[in-house]
Design an enzyme around this catalytic site. Structure first.
Site, PDB file in Angstrom:
ATOM      1  N   HIS A  13       0.772  -0.318 -10.365  1.00  0.00           N
ATOM      2  CA  HIS A  13      -0.167  -1.123  -9.574  1.00  0.00           C
ATOM      3  C   HIS A  13      -0.549  -2.407 -10.314  1.00  0.00           C
ATOM      4  O   HIS A  13      -1.732  -2.707 -10.527  1.00  0.00           O
ATOM      5  CB  HIS A  13      -1.422  -0.318  -9.237  1.00  0.00           C
ATOM      6  CG  HIS A  13      -2.104  -0.825  -7.991  1.00  0.00           C
ATOM      7  ND1 HIS A  13      -2.700  -0.002  -7.073  1.00  0.00           N
ATOM      8  CD2 HIS A  13      -2.274  -2.083  -7.508  1.00  0.00           C
ATOM      9  CE1 HIS A  13      -3.225  -0.722  -6.095  1.00  0.00           C
ATOM     10  NE2 HIS A  13      -2.961  -2.001  -6.339  1.00  0.00           N
TER      11      HIS A  13
ATOM     12  N   ARG B  91       0.848  -1.182   0.000  1.00  0.00           N
ATOM     13  CA  ARG B  91       0.000   0.000   0.000  1.00  0.00           C
ATOM     14  C   ARG B  91       0.893   1.245   0.000  1.00  0.00           C
ATOM     15  O   ARG B  91       1.908   1.293   0.707  1.00  0.00           O
ATOM     16  CB  ARG B  91      -0.922   0.028   1.227  1.00  0.00           C
ATOM     17  CG  ARG B  91      -2.047  -1.001   1.194  1.00  0.00           C
ATOM     18  CD  ARG B  91      -3.080  -0.634   0.144  1.00  0.00           C
ATOM     19  NE  ARG B  91      -4.193  -1.570   0.071  1.00  0.00           N
ATOM     20  CZ  ARG B  91      -4.267  -2.586  -0.772  1.00  0.00           C
ATOM     21  NH1 ARG B  91      -3.260  -2.818  -1.603  1.00  0.00           N
ATOM     22  NH2 ARG B  91      -5.326  -3.359  -0.805  1.00  0.00           N
TER      23      ARG B  91
END
Length: 310
Positions: A273, A225
Protein backbone atom coordinates in the site's frame (compact mmCIF):
# COMPACT_ATOMS: atom_id res chain seq x y z
CA UNK A 1 -13.56 35.64 10.59
CA UNK A 2 -12.82 33.02 13.24
CA UNK A 3 -13.36 29.26 13.13
CA UNK A 4 -12.78 26.23 15.34
CA UNK A 5 -11.22 23.24 13.62
CA UNK A 6 -11.08 19.77 15.15
CA UNK A 7 -8.23 17.55 13.98
CA UNK A 8 -9.38 13.92 14.17
CA UNK A 9 -6.75 11.62 12.68
CA UNK A 10 -3.84 9.52 13.91
CA UNK A 11 -2.27 11.36 16.90
CA UNK A 12 1.18 10.99 15.35
CA UNK A 13 0.09 13.28 12.51
CA UNK A 14 -0.97 16.15 14.75
CA UNK A 15 2.52 17.68 15.22
CA UNK A 16 2.96 17.61 11.45
CA UNK A 17 -0.39 19.12 10.49
CA UNK A 18 -0.75 21.68 13.29
CA UNK A 19 1.79 24.21 11.95
CA UNK A 20 0.75 23.63 8.34
CA UNK A 21 -2.93 24.27 9.07
CA UNK A 22 -2.24 27.23 11.35
CA UNK A 23 0.00 28.88 8.76
CA UNK A 24 -2.30 28.10 5.86
CA UNK A 25 -5.41 29.50 7.52
CA UNK A 26 -3.57 32.57 8.77
CA UNK A 27 -2.31 33.23 5.24
CA UNK A 28 -5.93 32.94 4.07
CA UNK A 29 -6.95 35.62 6.55
CA UNK A 30 -8.82 33.21 8.82
CA UNK A 31 -8.37 33.29 12.58
CA UNK A 32 -8.58 29.70 13.70
CA UNK A 33 -8.42 27.58 16.80
CA UNK A 34 -7.15 24.18 15.73
CA UNK A 35 -7.00 21.38 18.27
CA UNK A 36 -7.48 17.66 18.80
CA UNK A 37 -9.97 18.18 21.62
CA UNK A 38 -12.69 20.81 21.31
CA UNK A 39 -16.26 20.93 22.69
CA UNK A 40 -18.29 19.25 19.94
CA UNK A 41 -20.92 21.98 19.85
CA UNK A 42 -18.20 24.57 19.18
CA UNK A 43 -16.58 22.83 16.18
CA UNK A 44 -16.98 24.44 12.74
CA UNK A 45 -14.89 22.02 10.66
CA UNK A 46 -13.56 18.51 11.23
CA UNK A 47 -10.29 17.48 9.57
CA UNK A 48 -10.84 13.75 9.46
CA UNK A 49 -9.29 10.36 8.90
CA UNK A 50 -11.08 7.10 9.78
CA UNK A 51 -8.19 5.92 11.96
CA UNK A 52 -8.64 8.90 14.27
CA UNK A 53 -11.36 7.15 16.26
CA UNK A 54 -14.29 9.49 15.61
CA UNK A 55 -17.42 7.53 14.69
CA UNK A 56 -20.39 9.54 15.97
CA UNK A 57 -20.87 12.98 14.40
CA UNK A 58 -24.16 13.65 16.17
CA UNK A 59 -22.71 15.98 18.87
CA UNK A 60 -21.17 18.30 16.27
CA UNK A 61 -24.25 20.45 15.89
CA UNK A 62 -22.39 23.52 14.57
CA UNK A 63 -20.16 21.73 12.07
CA UNK A 64 -20.24 23.03 8.51
CA UNK A 65 -18.24 20.25 6.84
CA UNK A 66 -16.04 17.21 7.34
CA UNK A 67 -12.80 17.46 5.37
CA UNK A 68 -11.21 14.07 4.78
CA UNK A 69 -7.47 13.53 4.64
CA UNK A 70 -8.01 10.36 2.59
CA UNK A 71 -8.89 10.04 -1.08
CA UNK A 72 -11.07 7.02 -0.32
CA UNK A 73 -14.21 7.72 1.71
CA UNK A 74 -15.77 4.24 1.86
CA UNK A 75 -15.20 4.11 5.63
CA UNK A 76 -17.21 7.27 6.29
CA UNK A 77 -19.62 7.82 3.38
CA UNK A 78 -22.19 5.38 4.82
CA UNK A 79 -22.07 6.81 8.36
CA UNK A 80 -25.66 7.80 9.15
CA UNK A 81 -24.59 10.26 11.86
CA UNK A 82 -22.81 12.40 9.29
CA UNK A 83 -25.30 14.92 7.92
CA UNK A 84 -23.03 17.79 6.85
CA UNK A 85 -21.09 18.00 3.55
CA UNK A 86 -18.14 15.63 3.20
CA UNK A 87 -15.13 16.51 1.03
CA UNK A 88 -12.58 13.90 0.02
CA UNK A 89 -8.87 14.55 -0.43
CA UNK A 90 -7.73 15.42 -3.93
CA UNK A 91 -4.30 17.03 -3.93
CA UNK A 92 -1.46 17.21 -6.39
CA UNK A 93 0.99 15.40 -4.10
CA UNK A 94 -1.23 12.34 -3.82
CA UNK A 95 -1.97 12.45 -7.54
CA UNK A 96 1.69 12.74 -8.48
CA UNK A 97 2.62 9.81 -6.26
CA UNK A 98 -0.05 7.60 -7.80
CA UNK A 99 0.96 8.59 -11.32
CA UNK A 100 4.59 7.72 -10.64
CA UNK A 101 3.67 4.27 -9.26
CA UNK A 102 1.39 3.46 -12.19
CA UNK A 103 3.80 4.67 -14.87
CA UNK A 104 6.72 2.90 -13.20
CA UNK A 105 5.00 -0.48 -13.08
CA UNK A 106 3.47 -0.15 -16.55
CA UNK A 107 6.98 0.50 -17.91
CA UNK A 108 8.30 -2.43 -15.87
CA UNK A 109 5.83 -4.74 -17.61
CA UNK A 110 6.20 -3.08 -21.02
CA UNK A 111 10.00 -3.34 -21.04
CA UNK A 112 10.15 -6.83 -19.55
CA UNK A 113 12.22 -5.67 -16.59
CA UNK A 114 11.29 -8.62 -14.38
CA UNK A 115 12.81 -11.05 -16.85
CA UNK A 116 16.00 -9.01 -17.14
CA UNK A 117 16.39 -8.74 -13.37
CA UNK A 118 15.57 -12.31 -12.37
CA UNK A 119 17.12 -14.27 -15.24
CA UNK A 120 20.90 -13.92 -15.47
CA UNK A 121 21.87 -17.24 -17.04
CA UNK A 122 24.59 -16.16 -19.44
CA UNK A 123 22.39 -16.63 -22.48
CA UNK A 124 22.42 -13.69 -24.89
CA UNK A 125 18.82 -13.56 -26.15
CA UNK A 126 17.92 -10.12 -27.55
CA UNK A 127 14.16 -9.70 -27.57
CA UNK A 128 13.33 -5.99 -27.68
CA UNK A 129 9.88 -4.90 -26.54
CA UNK A 130 7.39 -3.25 -28.89
CA UNK A 131 7.13 0.51 -28.87
CA UNK A 132 4.57 2.07 -26.56
CA UNK A 133 2.38 2.87 -29.55
CA UNK A 134 1.95 -0.88 -30.01
CA UNK A 135 0.92 -1.55 -26.41
CA UNK A 136 -2.66 -1.18 -25.15
CA UNK A 137 -3.21 0.03 -21.60
CA UNK A 138 -6.62 0.36 -19.98
CA UNK A 139 -7.34 2.45 -16.89
CA UNK A 140 -10.55 1.60 -15.05
CA UNK A 141 -11.68 4.72 -13.20
CA UNK A 142 -11.33 8.23 -14.58
CA UNK A 143 -11.47 10.33 -11.44
CA UNK A 144 -8.61 12.68 -10.60
CA UNK A 145 -6.12 9.85 -10.08
CA UNK A 146 -7.23 7.81 -13.08
CA UNK A 147 -7.19 10.78 -15.43
CA UNK A 148 -3.70 11.82 -14.34
CA UNK A 149 -2.30 8.30 -14.75
CA UNK A 150 -4.00 7.78 -18.11
CA UNK A 151 -2.72 11.08 -19.49
CA UNK A 152 0.81 10.39 -18.27
CA UNK A 153 0.76 7.04 -20.09
CA UNK A 154 -0.69 8.67 -23.21
CA UNK A 155 2.14 11.20 -23.11
CA UNK A 156 4.55 8.25 -23.40
CA UNK A 157 2.62 7.18 -26.53
CA UNK A 158 0.87 4.16 -25.06
CA UNK A 159 -2.45 3.33 -26.64
CA UNK A 160 -4.60 4.27 -23.63
CA UNK A 161 -8.25 3.47 -23.07
CA UNK A 162 -10.09 4.73 -20.01
CA UNK A 163 -13.36 3.47 -18.59
CA UNK A 164 -15.77 5.11 -16.18
CA UNK A 165 -19.35 4.63 -15.03
CA UNK A 166 -20.46 7.82 -16.79
CA UNK A 167 -19.12 9.38 -19.98
CA UNK A 168 -15.85 11.32 -19.63
CA UNK A 169 -13.69 13.27 -22.06
CA UNK A 170 -9.97 13.03 -21.31
CA UNK A 171 -7.42 14.44 -23.74
CA UNK A 172 -5.28 11.76 -25.38
CA UNK A 173 -7.38 8.91 -23.97
CA UNK A 174 -10.06 6.83 -25.67
CA UNK A 175 -12.90 7.05 -23.18
CA UNK A 176 -15.54 4.35 -22.76
CA UNK A 177 -18.35 4.06 -20.25
CA UNK A 178 -21.17 1.85 -19.08
CA UNK A 179 -21.44 -1.96 -19.10
CA UNK A 180 -20.87 -2.32 -22.85
CA UNK A 181 -17.88 -0.01 -22.70
CA UNK A 182 -16.38 -2.06 -19.88
CA UNK A 183 -16.49 -5.23 -21.97
CA UNK A 184 -14.80 -3.47 -24.88
CA UNK A 185 -12.17 -1.89 -22.63
CA UNK A 186 -11.27 -5.19 -20.99
CA UNK A 187 -11.13 -7.09 -24.26
CA UNK A 188 -8.22 -4.99 -25.50
CA UNK A 189 -6.33 -4.40 -22.24
CA UNK A 190 -2.85 -5.87 -22.44
CA UNK A 191 -2.09 -3.92 -19.27
CA UNK A 192 -4.99 -3.13 -16.93
CA UNK A 193 -4.84 -0.48 -14.18
CA UNK A 194 -7.55 -0.38 -11.49
CA UNK A 195 -8.27 3.07 -10.06
CA UNK A 196 -11.96 2.81 -9.24
CA UNK A 197 -13.40 3.88 -5.89
CA UNK A 198 -14.62 1.24 -3.46
CA UNK A 199 -18.40 1.08 -3.51
CA UNK A 200 -21.05 -1.62 -3.55
CA UNK A 201 -21.20 -1.21 -7.34
CA UNK A 202 -17.45 -1.64 -7.88
CA UNK A 203 -16.81 -4.61 -5.59
CA UNK A 204 -15.48 -7.57 -7.60
CA UNK A 205 -15.29 -5.54 -10.80
CA UNK A 206 -12.68 -8.10 -11.76
CA UNK A 207 -14.36 -11.48 -11.34
CA UNK A 208 -14.36 -14.76 -13.27
CA UNK A 209 -16.52 -13.32 -16.04
CA UNK A 210 -14.69 -10.03 -16.53
CA UNK A 211 -11.23 -11.60 -16.19
CA UNK A 212 -12.18 -13.94 -19.04
CA UNK A 213 -12.64 -10.89 -21.29
CA UNK A 214 -8.98 -9.90 -20.98
CA UNK A 215 -6.51 -10.89 -23.70
CA UNK A 216 -4.57 -14.03 -22.75
CA UNK A 217 -1.48 -13.09 -20.76
CA UNK A 218 -2.79 -9.67 -19.69
CA UNK A 219 -1.08 -7.96 -16.76
CA UNK A 220 -3.04 -6.34 -13.95
CA UNK A 221 -2.05 -3.47 -11.68
CA UNK A 222 -4.25 -2.62 -8.69
CA UNK A 223 -3.29 0.51 -6.73
CA UNK A 224 -6.97 1.38 -6.23
CA UNK A 225 -8.88 -0.71 -3.69
CA UNK A 226 -8.56 -4.37 -2.67
CA UNK A 227 -12.27 -5.30 -3.01
CA UNK A 228 -12.21 -4.37 -6.71
CA UNK A 229 -10.84 -7.89 -7.33
CA UNK A 230 -12.35 -11.28 -6.59
CA UNK A 231 -9.15 -12.80 -5.21
CA UNK A 232 -10.10 -16.43 -5.83
CA UNK A 233 -11.02 -15.66 -9.44
CA UNK A 234 -7.72 -13.85 -9.99
CA UNK A 235 -5.71 -16.73 -8.52
CA UNK A 236 -7.50 -19.14 -10.85
CA UNK A 237 -6.81 -16.92 -13.86
CA UNK A 238 -3.14 -16.69 -12.87
CA UNK A 239 -2.89 -20.46 -12.48
CA UNK A 240 -4.22 -21.05 -16.00
CA UNK A 241 -2.00 -18.38 -17.52
CA UNK A 242 -4.95 -16.36 -18.77
CA UNK A 243 -3.61 -13.53 -16.60
CA UNK A 244 0.14 -13.36 -16.98
CA UNK A 245 1.00 -11.38 -13.86
CA UNK A 246 -0.54 -9.08 -11.26
CA UNK A 247 1.04 -6.26 -9.27
CA UNK A 248 -1.15 -5.55 -6.25
CA UNK A 249 -0.77 -2.66 -3.83
CA UNK A 250 -4.10 -2.88 -1.99
CA UNK A 251 -5.95 -5.78 -0.40
CA UNK A 252 -9.19 -6.66 1.37
CA UNK A 253 -7.22 -7.25 4.58
CA UNK A 254 -4.22 -5.04 5.35
CA UNK A 255 -1.54 -5.79 6.22
CA UNK A 256 -1.80 -8.73 3.84
CA UNK A 257 -1.71 -11.87 6.05
CA UNK A 258 1.63 -13.73 5.90
CA UNK A 259 -0.08 -16.94 4.73
CA UNK A 260 -2.01 -15.29 1.88
CA UNK A 261 -1.42 -17.05 -1.48
CA UNK A 262 -0.39 -13.79 -3.12
CA UNK A 263 2.90 -13.70 -1.19
CA UNK A 264 4.23 -16.96 -2.61
CA UNK A 265 2.67 -16.83 -6.06
CA UNK A 266 5.37 -16.60 -8.76
CA UNK A 267 3.18 -14.36 -10.93
CA UNK A 268 2.17 -11.86 -8.27
CA UNK A 269 4.10 -8.83 -7.06
CA UNK A 270 2.94 -7.40 -3.72
CA UNK A 271 3.66 -3.80 -2.77
CA UNK A 272 2.57 -2.75 0.75
CA UNK A 273 0.00 0.00 0.00
CA UNK A 274 2.65 2.46 -1.12
CA UNK A 275 1.31 3.53 -4.51
CA UNK A 276 0.39 6.88 -3.05
CA UNK A 277 -0.06 8.57 0.29
CA UNK A 278 -1.52 11.82 1.50
CA UNK A 279 1.33 14.32 1.75
CA UNK A 280 0.75 16.66 4.71
CA UNK A 281 2.17 19.77 3.03
CA UNK A 282 -0.07 19.54 -0.04
CA UNK A 283 -3.05 18.09 1.83
CA UNK A 284 -3.01 20.98 4.30
CA UNK A 285 -3.23 23.40 1.39
CA UNK A 286 -6.39 21.67 0.15
CA UNK A 287 -7.95 21.71 3.65
CA UNK A 288 -7.21 25.40 4.11
CA UNK A 289 -8.55 26.28 0.67
CA UNK A 290 -11.80 24.47 1.39
CA UNK A 291 -12.27 26.23 4.73
CA UNK A 292 -11.56 29.56 3.04
CA UNK A 293 -14.11 28.77 0.31
CA UNK A 294 -16.74 27.73 2.82
CA UNK A 295 -16.27 30.84 4.93
CA UNK A 296 -16.60 32.97 1.79
CA UNK A 297 -19.88 31.26 0.88
CA UNK A 298 -18.39 29.37 -2.06
CA UNK A 299 -18.96 25.67 -2.73
CA UNK A 300 -16.53 23.15 -1.29
CA UNK A 301 -14.11 21.37 -3.59
CA UNK A 302 -14.22 17.57 -4.04
CA UNK A 303 -17.63 17.06 -2.45
CA UNK A 304 -18.67 13.43 -2.02
CA UNK A 305 -21.93 12.22 -3.49
CA UNK A 306 -23.11 10.12 -0.55
CA UNK A 307 -25.53 8.16 -2.74
CA UNK A 308 -22.72 7.05 -5.04
CA UNK A 309 -20.16 6.66 -2.26
CA UNK A 310 -17.46 8.85 -3.81
Amino acid sequence: MSVNVLFSARPALWPVYEPLLNTGLADAGIKATIATDLPPDQVDYIVYAPNGGLLDFTPFTRAKAVLSLWAGVEKIASNDTLTVPLARMVDHGLTQGMTEWVVGHVLRYHLGMDQHITVQDGVWAPDPPPLATQRSVCVLGLGALGQAAAQALAALNFNVTGWSRLAKDVSGVTCLHGPDGLRVALSQAELLVLLLPETAATENTLNADTLALLPKGARILNPGRGPLIDDEALLRALSTGHVGHATLDVFRTEPLPPDHPYWAHPNVTVTPHIASETRPDTAAQVICENIQRSEAGRPLLHLVDRALGY
